[in-house]
Write a protein that holds these residues in place. Sequence first.
Motif, PDB file in Angstrom:
ATOM      1  N   GLY A 186      31.855  70.555 -34.859  1.00  0.00           N
ATOM      2  CA  GLY A 186      30.456  70.943 -34.936  1.00  0.00           C
ATOM      3  C   GLY A 186      29.500  69.894 -34.423  1.00  0.00           C
ATOM      4  N   VAL A 187      28.284  70.364 -34.165  1.00  0.00           N
ATOM      5  CA  VAL A 187      27.167  69.503 -33.790  1.00  0.00           C
ATOM      6  C   VAL A 187      26.315  69.300 -35.033  1.00  0.00           C
ATOM      7  CG1 VAL A 187      25.197  69.210 -32.256  1.00  0.00           C
ATOM      8  CG2 VAL A 187      27.213  70.470 -31.473  1.00  0.00           C
ATOM      9  N   ALA A 188      25.953  68.068 -35.318  1.00  0.00           N
ATOM     10  CA  ALA A 188      25.217  67.759 -36.541  1.00  0.00           C
ATOM     11  C   ALA A 188      24.022  66.886 -36.226  1.00  0.00           C
ATOM     12  CB  ALA A 188      26.126  67.057 -37.549  1.00  0.00           C
ATOM     13  N   ILE A 189      22.996  66.994 -37.108  1.00  0.00           N
ATOM     14  CA  ILE A 189      21.866  66.077 -37.008  1.00  0.00           C
ATOM     15  C   ILE A 189      22.397  64.665 -37.165  1.00  0.00           C
ATOM     16  CG2 ILE A 189      19.677  65.401 -38.055  1.00  0.00           C
ATOM     17  CD1 ILE A 189      19.401  68.268 -39.052  1.00  0.00           C
ATOM     18  N   ARG A 190      21.915  63.766 -36.355  1.00  0.00           N
ATOM     19  CA  ARG A 190      22.439  62.417 -36.404  1.00  0.00           C
ATOM     20  C   ARG A 190      22.199  61.788 -37.771  1.00  0.00           C
ATOM     21  NH1 ARG A 190      18.462  59.081 -33.675  1.00  0.00           N
ATOM     22  NH2 ARG A 190      16.415  59.605 -34.513  1.00  0.00           N
ATOM     23  N   SER A 191      23.180  61.023 -38.206  1.00  0.00           N
ATOM     24  CA  SER A 191      23.104  60.365 -39.508  1.00  0.00           C
ATOM     25  C   SER A 191      22.830  58.886 -39.312  1.00  0.00           C
ATOM     26  CB  SER A 191      24.406  60.561 -40.280  1.00  0.00           C
ATOM     27  OG  SER A 191      25.483  59.953 -39.587  1.00  0.00           O
ATOM     28  N   ALA A 353      17.382  63.827 -27.170  1.00  0.00           N
ATOM     29  CA  ALA A 353      18.431  64.424 -27.996  1.00  0.00           C
ATOM     30  C   ALA A 353      19.415  63.366 -28.480  1.00  0.00           C
ATOM     31  CB  ALA A 353      19.168  65.496 -27.196  1.00  0.00           C
ATOM     32  N   VAL A 354      19.642  63.372 -29.792  1.00  0.00           N
ATOM     33  CA  VAL A 354      20.660  62.521 -30.412  1.00  0.00           C
ATOM     34  C   VAL A 354      21.357  63.370 -31.467  1.00  0.00           C
ATOM     35  CG1 VAL A 354      21.168  60.420 -31.689  1.00  0.00           C
ATOM     36  CG2 VAL A 354      19.311  60.430 -30.022  1.00  0.00           C
ATOM     37  N   TYR A 355      22.667  63.542 -31.319  1.00  0.00           N
ATOM     38  CA  TYR A 355      23.440  64.344 -32.265  1.00  0.00           C
ATOM     39  C   TYR A 355      24.730  63.616 -32.611  1.00  0.00           C
ATOM     40  CZ  TYR A 355      20.552  68.463 -31.201  1.00  0.00           C
ATOM     41  OH  TYR A 355      19.514  69.347 -31.049  1.00  0.00           O
ATOM     42  N   ASP A 356      25.228  63.915 -33.811  1.00  0.00           N
ATOM     43  CA  ASP A 356      26.581  63.535 -34.184  1.00  0.00           C
ATOM     44  C   ASP A 356      27.514  64.701 -33.905  1.00  0.00           C
ATOM     45  OD1 ASP A 356      25.861  61.040 -35.022  1.00  0.00           O
ATOM     46  OD2 ASP A 356      25.768  61.539 -37.151  1.00  0.00           O
ATOM     47  N   LEU A 357      28.744  64.401 -33.543  1.00  0.00           N
ATOM     48  CA  LEU A 357      29.789  65.415 -33.401  1.00  0.00           C
ATOM     49  C   LEU A 357      30.768  65.213 -34.548  1.00  0.00           C
ATOM     50  CD1 LEU A 357      30.399  65.204 -29.552  1.00  0.00           C
ATOM     51  CD2 LEU A 357      28.905  66.766 -30.805  1.00  0.00           C
ATOM     52  N   VAL A 358      30.933  66.246 -35.361  1.00  0.00           N
ATOM     53  CA  VAL A 358      31.733  66.120 -36.576  1.00  0.00           C
ATOM     54  C   VAL A 358      32.937  67.044 -36.510  1.00  0.00           C
ATOM     55  CG1 VAL A 358      29.753  65.432 -37.966  1.00  0.00           C
ATOM     56  CG2 VAL A 358      30.346  67.861 -37.777  1.00  0.00           C
ATOM     57  N   ASN A 359      33.931  66.716 -37.301  1.00  0.00           N
ATOM     58  CA  ASN A 359      35.171  67.481 -37.359  1.00  0.00           C
ATOM     59  C   ASN A 359      35.600  67.600 -38.819  1.00  0.00           C
ATOM     60  OD1 ASN A 359      38.610  66.948 -36.422  1.00  0.00           O
ATOM     61  ND2 ASN A 359      37.495  68.857 -36.433  1.00  0.00           N
ATOM     62  N   TRP A 360      35.927  68.823 -39.228  1.00  0.00           N
ATOM     63  CA  TRP A 360      36.414  69.046 -40.588  1.00  0.00           C
ATOM     64  C   TRP A 360      37.925  68.878 -40.586  1.00  0.00           C
ATOM     65  CZ3 TRP A 360      33.462  73.846 -42.922  1.00  0.00           C
ATOM     66  CH2 TRP A 360      32.078  73.583 -42.901  1.00  0.00           C
ATOM     67  N   ILE A 373      33.306  62.217 -35.071  1.00  0.00           N
ATOM     68  CA  ILE A 373      34.257  61.915 -33.993  1.00  0.00           C
ATOM     69  C   ILE A 373      33.556  61.721 -32.637  1.00  0.00           C
ATOM     70  CG2 ILE A 373      36.340  62.885 -34.976  1.00  0.00           C
ATOM     71  CD1 ILE A 373      34.273  65.005 -32.694  1.00  0.00           C
ATOM     72  N   GLY A 374      32.234  61.673 -32.647  1.00  0.00           N
ATOM     73  CA  GLY A 374      31.525  61.450 -31.391  1.00  0.00           C
ATOM     74  C   GLY A 374      30.036  61.513 -31.593  1.00  0.00           C
ATOM     75  N   ARG A 375      29.317  61.266 -30.519  1.00  0.00           N
ATOM     76  CA  ARG A 375      27.857  61.294 -30.583  1.00  0.00           C
ATOM     77  C   ARG A 375      27.311  61.606 -29.198  1.00  0.00           C
ATOM     78  NH1 ARG A 375      23.429  57.351 -33.426  1.00  0.00           N
ATOM     79  NH2 ARG A 375      24.109  58.562 -35.208  1.00  0.00           N
ATOM     80  N   LEU A 376      26.180  62.311 -29.179  1.00  0.00           N
ATOM     81  CA  LEU A 376      25.447  62.565 -27.938  1.00  0.00           C
ATOM     82  C   LEU A 376      24.145  61.786 -28.010  1.00  0.00           C
ATOM     83  CD1 LEU A 376      25.156  64.508 -25.294  1.00  0.00           C
ATOM     84  CD2 LEU A 376      23.441  65.601 -26.717  1.00  0.00           C
ATOM     85  N   VAL A 377      23.906  60.947 -27.013  1.00  0.00           N
ATOM     86  CA  VAL A 377      22.662  60.179 -26.907  1.00  0.00           C
ATOM     87  C   VAL A 377      22.072  60.486 -25.544  1.00  0.00           C
ATOM     88  CG1 VAL A 377      21.593  57.913 -26.963  1.00  0.00           C
ATOM     89  CG2 VAL A 377      23.577  58.382 -28.411  1.00  0.00           C
ATOM     90  N   GLY A 378      20.968  61.240 -25.549  1.00  0.00           N
ATOM     91  CA  GLY A 378      20.388  61.657 -24.281  1.00  0.00           C
ATOM     92  C   GLY A 378      21.331  62.603 -23.556  1.00  0.00           C
TER      93      GLY A 378
END
Length: 736
Positions: A186-191, A353-360, A373-378
């Motif tokens: 999933g895509v998540a709001i950055r923490s 855009a800044v997002y966290d990439l998460v995995n359950w 497990i990842g992040r999007l920055v710009g």
Amino acid sequence: MSWASLLLTAWSSRSPSLLLVVMVSRDVGLRVGLEGVQTSMCSRTGSPMEESNLGQDGDIVLEAQSVPVIIDGDASRSAMILSRTLGPLFIPMISYLASCPCLSDRQQYPNFFRTIPSDINQAKVMARLAIRFNWTWIGAVLSDNDYGRLAIQVTDRQFLASEAWSTATDLLHNVALSKVASGVLGVAIRSAGIPGFEQFLRRLHPSDRPSDFFLREFWEKEFGCSLSMTQSKVTALSKKNISTASHANRSPLAASIPLCSGRETLEGVKKRFTDTSHLRAAYNAYLAVYVAAHGLHSLLSCPDEGSAPTDNSSTCSSPYNITPKELLEHLNKVNFTTPHGETFFFEGADIPAVYDLVNWKSTPDGSLGMFTIGRLVGSDLHLNESAIQWSTGSTQVPISVCSKSCLPGTRRANRKGEPVCCFDCIPCTDGEVNNETGSHQCRRCPIEFWSNTGNTACIPRKVDFLSFNETMGIVLTTAAVSGAVVTAAVFIVFLHYRHTPVVRANNSELSFLLLLSLKLCFLCALVFIGRPSVWSCRLQQAAFGISFVLCVSCLQVKTIVVLAAFRSARPGAGGLMKWFGTGQQRGSVCFYTCIQVIICTIWLSLSPPVPYRDLGFQGSKVNLECAMSSVVGFAVVLGYIGFLACLCLLLAFLARKLPDNFNEAKFITFSMLIFCAVWVAFVPAYISSPGKYSVAVEIFAILASSYGLLLCIFAPKCFIILLKPERNTKKHLMGR
């Protein structure tokens, strides 16, 4: 208690020179709170604030008649309503959760700002992930409105979740959904963490915040004790116009549980309330307060005495007279570095855009846990694919396609009436290639190249010509050499029996010259075989034209001599043979041959045949042949040979009824019929044959006509010389 109020309290002793404004939603409407967290602030006079303005815990409480900025909008719909309502008043609004892309429109929402990226970026991230994993067969689960259609979630075996539920703890800890939800990407709001926030939360105590009923209720449930109100606290609540009666019954457990001892503390409590390791919405609210603070700080900053005024500090606004319009201008220019070292600025209403990439993932105890497990920055996507646990339980990326990607050498052909991800793979046609996977079209090779076996690359065309190594070249070479050998054998036989009547009849010298010309005809066929060059192209047609004219000239003179010999036997025609003596016969042959030599010389001097790569023929080979630069020259050469052959045929036909034992005119007639038939058939066959096959047709015509002349004229004589020597006498020849 709201997150914003907690943030304000946390900063009361840590952030001097900042004026913070927050607006908290209540059931009955909107309550505006203006709290300042500074102990020394610059005013127009430059004097410190009066202590009479100090509130609880040293906070500065400012009485303002207008609201300069609002921090709210935890939902896009309420943010849209508030922004349109406050827009005419130029009151800035900063949202920390409103992510609808529609709010980026500065024409409709000129006073709106947000510290959460627009959802259009989230949809792009999810699309990039689907492309990265080569997923094309995707089912979408979304709300049936304009907002919901901006994001998708992949269904069936693998879920690709938007931030709306990728961090939803109720789904994460739902046992019934554990099997289905395992492996969610999933895509998540950055923490991010808030410096000092956890320590602040753990130091909270109801005695320090008697008006905070949220904290009071949490305290009673967490420690299983009841908090009794002292008279002083009731008095404090009365001063704030808060009904003590309405809140006396707020804790239903108060009558049945013991009183708290006062030694309870949150230092060792591990609850969601004290867990600040993954602050997402709270961090956005934190940034929103920082934005407001920096905007207000820029607005209220006074220039140093003696320094030249700047654009942002040409005037010094009073904290008692802040206009929203001025603050709106300063918010548009906000640019600062967060405590985490990130540069913060607005692009219109949005932030980069800044997002966290998460995995359950499944944890050792069998429950599901959420892991970053990842992040999007710009535009930079950082993803640790090896750390992903997919729904299949393995680290292998699941395949989700309607049709597998077309391999190199093929192209995609969409199926009519089906989604674009469903297609057939059509092999590229010959001469076209495709070296990419999943390409929609094949490209044609350059004219000097052709496709390889798999249609994946263009390779140079092979040069094709009639060579001595191929089967057809070997057969024709063998036939030409055999004809030359047979002709040489006949020549030897005639030379050995040159004094016999059969050889001496009709001028033996012409017979030897005819055999020599036939041998040249056989040998000139070899010049047509092999790789064409400048000299071989010129020699081919010259040798062919001259050899055949020499051969036909000998036959024609032989026929004329036969006719003259029989005509001279008539009364009054005795002097006819003096015009056809040996010298005249030689001269006639030379004359006819010289004409062809002149024709070939002129032709080859003006426009000779040249080697030519025929690229027009579609195939893996390039035909290398001798191109006729002048078709007229070649036509004249053939026409002259045809003229002599027809004339010879006519004369031989006239002499066909002469005595058989002495007359070879009938053999010449038959041989010229074969000769003319071969070359009449040659013309259409030559024109219609492509590449090296046209060369083979010309060689075949040369060999066929040469064999026809050799067999028809010399085979009967050799039969008499070798097998019937009793007929090889003058008496037998003159028998009739």
